[in-house]
Design a protein around this motif. Structure first.
Motif, PDB file in Angstrom:
ATOM      1  N   ALA A   1       2.172   1.690  -3.498  1.00 32.08           N
ATOM      2  CA  ALA A   1       1.116   2.103  -4.429  1.00 32.08           C
ATOM      3  C   ALA A   1       0.695   3.550  -4.194  1.00 32.08           C
ATOM      4  N   LEU A   2       0.638   3.961  -2.943  1.00 29.70           N
ATOM      5  CA  LEU A   2       0.226   5.331  -2.642  1.00 29.70           C
ATOM      6  C   LEU A   2       1.316   6.341  -2.971  1.00 29.70           C
TER       7      LEU A   2
ATOM      8  N   ALA B   1      -1.072  -0.774  -7.734  1.00 19.25           N
ATOM      9  CA  ALA B   1      -2.482  -0.767  -7.331  1.00 19.25           C
ATOM     10  C   ALA B   1      -3.097  -2.153  -7.492  1.00 19.25           C
ATOM     11  N   GLU B   2      -2.743  -2.866  -8.552  1.00 19.83           N
ATOM     12  CA  GLU B   2      -3.246  -4.227  -8.758  1.00 19.83           C
ATOM     13  C   GLU B   2      -2.791  -5.147  -7.629  1.00 19.83           C
TER      14      GLU B   2
ATOM     15  N   ALA C   1       0.834  -1.213   0.000  1.00 19.86           N
ATOM     16  CA  ALA C   1       0.000   0.000   0.000  1.00 19.86           C
ATOM     17  C   ALA C   1       0.861   1.253   0.000  1.00 19.86           C
TER      18      ALA C   1
ATOM     19  N   ARG D   1      -4.946  -4.498  -4.540  1.00 16.17           N
ATOM     20  CA  ARG D   1      -6.283  -5.082  -4.694  1.00 16.17           C
ATOM     21  C   ARG D   1      -6.234  -6.605  -4.586  1.00 16.17           C
TER      22      ARG D   1
ATOM     23  N   PRO E   1       1.320   6.648  -7.621  1.00 16.27           N
ATOM     24  CA  PRO E   1      -0.027   6.438  -8.168  1.00 16.27           C
ATOM     25  C   PRO E   1      -0.053   6.158  -9.666  1.00 16.27           C
TER      26      PRO E   1
ATOM     27  N   ALA F   1      -6.872   0.483   0.179  1.00 17.89           N
ATOM     28  CA  ALA F   1      -7.086   0.058  -1.210  1.00 17.89           C
ATOM     29  C   ALA F   1      -7.962   1.067  -1.941  1.00 17.89           C
TER      30      ALA F   1
ATOM     31  N   VAL G   1      -5.834   3.909  -2.916  1.00 16.72           N
ATOM     32  CA  VAL G   1      -5.013   3.564  -4.084  1.00 16.72           C
ATOM     33  C   VAL G   1      -5.857   3.651  -5.347  1.00 16.72           C
ATOM     34  N   THR G   2      -7.048   3.094  -5.308  1.00 12.05           N
ATOM     35  CA  THR G   2      -7.935   3.087  -6.466  1.00 12.05           C
ATOM     36  C   THR G   2      -8.442   4.487  -6.778  1.00 12.05           C
TER      37      THR G   2
ATOM     38  N   GLY H   1      -4.562   7.488  -5.711  1.00 12.27           N
ATOM     39  CA  GLY H   1      -3.274   7.494  -5.038  1.00 12.27           C
ATOM     40  C   GLY H   1      -3.189   8.336  -3.797  1.00 12.27           C
TER      41      GLY H   1
ATOM     42  N   PRO I   1       0.277   1.201 -12.292  1.00  9.56           N
ATOM     43  CA  PRO I   1      -0.936   0.386 -12.184  1.00  9.56           C
ATOM     44  C   PRO I   1      -0.674  -0.984 -11.539  1.00  9.56           C
TER      45      PRO I   1
END
Length: 160
Positions: free
Chosen positions: A34-35, A44-45, A31, A48, A38, A109, A112-113, A116, A41
């Motif tokens: 991902a944050l 982020a995947e 996380a 998730r 941003p 999450a 992130v989605t 970001g 991708p």
């Protein structure tokens, strides 16, 4: 029948609880990555995917205490102290997962989605992932304690 129930109980613990402990432990650093990126991708995947693993295997993990109770009943140990402590620790682990780990994972999450950001500063994100890591560590420690109790079983006749 007891051996069958015990085998299913142990296999369910390995197959269901194992992935939750690993995926939950991997989630906070994933996380954070991902944050902080941003535009990536894949990051982020990953977040998730780890959340989905935790959710699905948490539900599958209900099989573990079900077969554990059946095994304990067949072995005649339902009133043993080590088992009562194990049941209490298992319930506490489930509570930590349901009340503290999964909701925090879902919020991160969503951040992130949602582009970001979690709606706060980098320090807020760091605190959120640190708290999640703390609750995840507590969840993992509770399961480790249950595992030790299941192996050692104070007062058992296994000679251990």
């Amino acid at each position: 029948m007891t051996k069958f129930l015990l085998a299913v109980h142990v296999l369910a613990a390995i197959v269901a609880v194992g992935p939750v402990t690993v995926a939950a432990s991997m989630f906070p650093p994933a996380a954070r990555r991902a944050l902080s990126a941003p535009e990536d991708p894949r990051a982020a995947e990953t977040v998730r995917l780890l959340l989905r693993i935790c959710r699905v295997y948490a539900v599958v993990g209900v099989v573990v205490p079900v077969f554990g109770f059946a095994t304990a009943r067949n072995m005649g140990v339902l009133g043993d102290t080590w088992l009562i402590v194990s049941i209490a620790l298992t319930a506490l682990a489930a509570l930590v997962l349901a009340a503290f780990v999964l909701p925090r994972q879902a919020a991160l999450a969503e951040g992130v989605t949602g582009g970001g950001t979690t709606g706060g500063t980098g320090a807020d994100t760091a605190r959120a992932t640190a708290r999640l890591a703390m609750f995840t560590g507590l969840f993992n420690l509770l399961w480790a304690a249950v595992t030790v109790l299941m192996i050692v079983r104070p007062g058992s006749t296994t000679g251990a």
